[in-house]
Design a protein around this motif. Structure first.
Motif, PDB file in Angstrom:
ATOM      1  N   GLY A 187      -5.009  11.858   0.759  1.00 18.13           N
ATOM      2  CA  GLY A 187      -5.943  10.954   0.077  1.00 18.13           C
ATOM      3  C   GLY A 187      -7.284  11.002   0.795  1.00 18.13           C
ATOM      4  O   GLY A 187      -7.806  12.085   1.083  1.00 18.13           O
ATOM      5  N   PRO A 188      -7.830   9.845   1.167  1.00 18.29           N
ATOM      6  CA  PRO A 188      -9.147   9.842   1.815  1.00 18.29           C
ATOM      7  C   PRO A 188      -9.073  10.122   3.319  1.00 18.29           C
ATOM      8  O   PRO A 188     -10.114  10.157   3.975  1.00 18.29           O
ATOM      9  CB  PRO A 188      -9.640   8.406   1.568  1.00 18.29           C
ATOM     10  CG  PRO A 188      -8.392   7.592   1.494  1.00 18.29           C
ATOM     11  CD  PRO A 188      -7.327   8.483   0.907  1.00 18.29           C
TER      12      PRO A 188
ATOM     13  N   ARG B 235      -7.174   1.650   0.711  1.00 16.27           N
ATOM     14  CA  ARG B 235      -6.928   0.569  -0.258  1.00 16.27           C
ATOM     15  C   ARG B 235      -7.630   0.886  -1.568  1.00 16.27           C
ATOM     16  O   ARG B 235      -7.068   0.701  -2.638  1.00 16.27           O
ATOM     17  CB  ARG B 235      -7.450  -0.765   0.278  1.00 16.27           C
ATOM     18  CG  ARG B 235      -6.624  -1.270   1.427  1.00 16.27           C
ATOM     19  CD  ARG B 235      -6.580  -2.809   1.451  1.00 16.27           C
ATOM     20  NE  ARG B 235      -5.718  -3.247   2.521  1.00 16.27           N
ATOM     21  CZ  ARG B 235      -6.138  -3.805   3.639  1.00 16.27           C
ATOM     22  NH1 ARG B 235      -7.425  -4.059   3.813  1.00 16.27           N
ATOM     23  NH2 ARG B 235      -5.280  -4.137   4.570  1.00 16.27           N
ATOM     24  N   ALA B 236      -8.885   1.381  -1.460  1.00 10.87           N
ATOM     25  CA  ALA B 236      -9.640   1.688  -2.680  1.00 10.87           C
ATOM     26  C   ALA B 236      -8.938   2.792  -3.449  1.00 10.87           C
ATOM     27  O   ALA B 236      -8.786   2.726  -4.672  1.00 10.87           O
ATOM     28  CB  ALA B 236     -11.063   2.113  -2.323  1.00 10.87           C
ATOM     29  N   SER B 237      -8.442   3.806  -2.727  1.00 11.81           N
ATOM     30  CA  SER B 237      -7.809   4.921  -3.444  1.00 11.81           C
ATOM     31  C   SER B 237      -6.469   4.475  -4.027  1.00 11.81           C
ATOM     32  O   SER B 237      -6.097   4.870  -5.115  1.00 11.81           O
ATOM     33  CB  SER B 237      -7.630   6.130  -2.537  1.00 11.81           C
ATOM     34  OG  SER B 237      -6.501   5.972  -1.717  1.00 11.81           O
TER      35      SER B 237
ATOM     36  N   LEU C 266       0.837  -1.194   0.000  1.00 17.71           N
ATOM     37  CA  LEU C 266       0.000   0.000   0.000  1.00 17.71           C
ATOM     38  C   LEU C 266       0.883   1.260   0.000  1.00 17.71           C
ATOM     39  O   LEU C 266       0.626   2.216  -0.733  1.00 17.71           O
ATOM     40  CB  LEU C 266      -0.929   0.003   1.214  1.00 17.71           C
ATOM     41  CG  LEU C 266      -1.845   1.208   1.207  1.00 17.71           C
ATOM     42  CD1 LEU C 266      -3.282   0.786   0.961  1.00 17.71           C
ATOM     43  CD2 LEU C 266      -1.766   1.975   2.494  1.00 17.71           C
ATOM     44  N   ALA C 267       1.941   1.219   0.802  1.00 12.69           N
ATOM     45  CA  ALA C 267       2.836   2.382   0.869  1.00 12.69           C
ATOM     46  C   ALA C 267       3.447   2.663  -0.502  1.00 12.69           C
ATOM     47  O   ALA C 267       3.498   3.819  -0.941  1.00 12.69           O
ATOM     48  CB  ALA C 267       3.934   2.133   1.903  1.00 12.69           C
TER      49      ALA C 267
END
Ligand code: URA
Length: 253
Positions: A222-223, A246-248, A131-132
């Motif tokens: 982000g979110p 995760r979605a973004s 993710l990072a």
């Protein structure tokens, strides 16, 4: 006669590049290149095919001879980084670092991106290497919202320039969001939304238009929103925030 089980048929098998990305080595694509370069061994044998599959916890994967192990438990923390703190886990000069704010007993987490020594605000720390990597990928364009107190009061022309692009010594900045949210006698508060992350970008953009930064804080990443998390405080992300991250991350690259 039974067919011997190939590594790709074993339960829980995953592609080697995914495994390396999960361990935070590099993005999946860059990990494939690392494999192709012959730097990775599985159970003592060098592998070069990106199609190689391994089972985490069973196979021993080494990169340049060092064992690689993705984390067993993924942890996501939000820190409101105070001023005068380095965005690293260790500072050779002995200055305070974000590691000082990680609660004891946590798995080892790493900052995602960086904030300047004097910038405060939202910093994500995680041991989710994949993710990072996605969040920090230049093509990903994660929007980041900054709150800057500046010298003087930017006018409409200044804001247009910030929005359209400011010429810095490393090139023209991408379109940004910019608005003045508070005006005092000799200072103003400006909110800037950037989708790129060059070094000291907010400070350089605002200096370039003649309104140097007095104080800078990141309030969204982000979110994620900093909300009322006090400076120096850290909290685990809520499950819905991890989902949103995760979605973004998966949408951008
Ligand atoms: N832009 C800056 O100038 N500094 C930061 O810390 C982050 C963005």
């Amino acid at each position: 006669m039974t067919t011997p089980q190939t590594p790709s048929e074993r339960e829980g098998a995953e592609r080697i590049a995914k495994f390396l990305a999960r361990a935070g080595i590099a993005s999946r694509r860059a990990s494939e290149e690392i494999v192709a370069a012959g730097r990775v061994s599985v159970n003592g044998e060098v592998v070069t095919s990106p199609g190689t599959k391994i089972v985490a916890g069973t196979d021993e994967v080494r990169l340049d001879g060092a064992v690689v192990e993705p984390p067993a438990e993924l942890v996501y923390l939000m820190l409101n980084k105070p001023m005068g703190v380095m965005t690293t886990l260790d500072d050779p000069q002995g200055r305070p670092t974000v590691a000082d704010y990680i609660p004891p007993g946590m798995p080892r987490v790493f900052p995602v991106g960086r904030l300047d020594y004097t910038t405060t605000g939202l910093l994500l720390l995680t041991n989710d290497g994949e993710l990072a990597q996605l969040m920090m990928h230049p093509r990903h364009h994660v929007p980041k919202l900054y709150y800057a107190v500046v010298d003087g009061i930017p006018d409409a022309g200044d804001l247009t320039q910030l929005r359209k692009g400011v010429l810095l010594d490393d090139g023209l900045t991408s379109p940004a969001g910019a608005r003045v949210v508070q005006v005092r006698e000799r200072t103003a508060a400006v909110e800037l939304t950037l989708r790129e992350g060059r070094k000291r970008q907010v400070r350089r953009m605002l200096s370039a238009i003649g309104h140097p930064v007095i104080a800078l804080s990141r309030i969204e990443y982000g979110p994620l929103t900093l909300g009322d998390l006090p400076e120096g405080a850290v909290r685990l992300l809520e499950p819905h925030e991890v989902e949103a991250l995760r979605a973004s991350a998966s949408g951008g690259v």
